[in-house]
Enzyme design. Sequence first.
Site, PDB file in Angstrom:
ATOM      1  N   HIS A 155     -65.689   7.592  25.945  1.00 48.44           N
ATOM      2  CA  HIS A 155     -64.452   8.324  25.637  1.00 48.44           C
ATOM      3  C   HIS A 155     -64.751   9.740  25.138  1.00 48.44           C
ATOM      4  O   HIS A 155     -63.955  10.315  24.410  1.00 48.44           O
ATOM      5  CB  HIS A 155     -63.642   7.598  24.559  1.00 48.44           C
ATOM      6  CG  HIS A 155     -63.044   6.296  24.984  1.00 48.44           C
ATOM      7  ND1 HIS A 155     -63.788   5.179  25.211  1.00 48.44           N
ATOM      8  CD2 HIS A 155     -61.758   5.935  25.222  1.00 48.44           C
ATOM      9  CE1 HIS A 155     -62.988   4.177  25.572  1.00 48.44           C
ATOM     10  NE2 HIS A 155     -61.761   4.613  25.591  1.00 48.44           N
ATOM     11  N   GLU A 178     -55.556   4.144  36.845  1.00 44.48           N
ATOM     12  CA  GLU A 178     -55.803   5.584  36.980  1.00 44.48           C
ATOM     13  C   GLU A 178     -55.802   6.057  38.427  1.00 44.48           C
ATOM     14  O   GLU A 178     -55.251   7.112  38.752  1.00 44.48           O
ATOM     15  CB  GLU A 178     -57.125   5.982  36.306  1.00 44.48           C
ATOM     16  CG  GLU A 178     -57.051   6.064  34.789  1.00 44.48           C
ATOM     17  CD  GLU A 178     -57.102   4.708  34.100  1.00 44.48           C
ATOM     18  OE1 GLU A 178     -57.344   3.696  34.798  1.00 44.48           O
ATOM     19  OE2 GLU A 178     -56.903   4.651  32.886  1.00 44.48           O
TER      20      GLU A 178
END
Lengths: 345, 328
Positions: B129, B60
């Site tokens: 998440h 990321e």
Amino acid sequence: MSKDKGKTKEKDTGTREQFEKRVTRLGLSDDNLIGLYRTMCTVRQFEYMADRLYAGGKVHGTMHLSAGQEAVAAGISLAVHPDDYLINHHRGHGHFIAKGADINLMMAEFLGKDTGYNRGRGGSMHIADFQSNNLGANGIVGGGIPQAVGVGLALQMQKRKEICICIFGDGAANEGVFHEAMNMVALWKLPVLYICENNKYGMSMDVERATAKLPIAQRADAYGIPWACVDGNDVVEVYDAMKIAAEHVRSGKGPYFVETITYRYFGHSKSDRNLYRSKEEIEDWKQNRDPIMRFTKHLLQSEILDEGRAQEIDGQAEQVILKAVEFAEASPEPDLSTLMEFVYA
Amino acid sequence: MPEISYLEAIRQALWQEMKRDERVFLLGEDIGRYGGAFGLTHDMLDEFGPERVRETPISEATIVATAIGASLLGMRPVAEIMFMDFVMLALDQIANQAAKMHFMFGGHTTVPIVIRMPGGSGAGAASQHSQSLESVLMHFPGLKVVNPSTPYDAKGLMLASLRDPNPVCFVEHKVLYKTKGEVPEGDYTIPIGVADIKRPGHDITVVANNIMVMKTLNVAEKLSKDGIEVEVIDPRTLLPLDTETIINSVAHTGRLLVVHEACLTGGWAGEVIACVVGSPAFDYIDSPVRRLGGKDIPIPYNRGLEKFAIPQEADIEQEIRALVEGKI
């Protein structure tokens, strides 16, 4: 150039004959060699002036000086093209000077003036000059390493001939993004030349205490990136390695990794009292392995310069720095009314 | 006007801009053949090829950094962070790098990137998440934080984000992906930094973002039958925040409730309330100003627990009634 993987010990720069043979092989003219000498003198003059200005209370913020590491900056700069892109980190004065930065604007930025490269917003640690493809120095250790992936990607997508040179220190090689970036840059065969300027200490941390396996450059093997580890205090050796690396990168074969073993004379930044290394060690590097001293010896031996001319060039470098100080000191501070500018484009 | 989903609206904006501007390209994890974790980039690989729908390793920080680096050379990258939670892995590049470069380099460069990130709970995805981290991103001057709640806003704001010279965090919501609404097929933009009054009313102002806009509108519809008229404001952009629209509304209604899914402590409701009570609208305030946020807990997995971790319509209704009826 040491292509022998794992060998990092400093070497003598060789006899006169070896030096001349090497210089001939590399096609370096007297002008090239004198240029390297001039660049190194200018960097050193800048760094010692920065230290004097700080001691004189004229500098508001911090600084990270690269005296002792001049051969790396000079060697890279001669080996690559002026329009190649540069991303580096906080110890970047030498790279900018070698890339041909306007020293007046650098000095003005160092003193936080409105005429500086960054309008006084960045200081020593963040000098950038987008007109000459210097994309700026990063204050987050390793922060620029993954950005070079993006620069390389854009160059590849735009089918351009320039390459990206990304310079960082031994400390940065232990950041996680180092590995992410090495993987992606190799995966996509991007035109990026990574240079790890190993000056033996990440702030106070000895590279041998921080790094599981040396040289750092051997990590490139894990990503299928060709690498070299060279004596960073031998400007001709640095040039030789960078030339090979830059040609590889420019030919579209993907990234290359060069580690240069060097040493910084000043502390990490202004607060450093050098408690982690001995005076003897610092003196040993200054007396026996100084990059300017070693190179000057060869230039004199091979009669490319005589003592007088060498001193004259160093004196000219000093004049350039003195004029830059004059320019910077006479420059205005940023107007307080402009404080909120540049937050958004 | 065709009715399409929130997900399709964002995809349409990306598709149309990639047709219009060859500098725009996508990068992220599983955005190619897989079509993105939520299917947002489906079939884009076939249309635009692997160069412009560039699949990346799971990295990321370097995904965002690659977008930054490419933008410095004139590209217009759109980075996808698969779940907003993973933004934390890239936060150095977002907060220390992208947000600061224009300023730190004296205005001599810009970082025109869009970072897409679906946040929010409701999908049973548990604590790592499901977060709503938009308040975190609001703390970095130089960033823009866009957060649409309807398909119409999503497309117009995405097109505006893609043409903005600044780094834009484009916060989506997983539960909104399937919601439908009217979206013009053609090109239009919605200005960044401008709030929208989703429903006019005179009894109370409720400021809510993404999924809470929908919930608040349902509550407002119900309360209207009881004679309570709620003015629902969707900021649409959290940074910069359109405080003017909010302040004007409170000056008119005299009451304020802010609703978000993000955890209450440190949530952006505090920012809105501070702006309002420090403004001349203070003189018009008739009741305590209140905020309703997610509970200060990680999002749990269990369906029931997950639901009650964030404000529900009944909670919003109860708060509004209590404020309007003077019970608080």
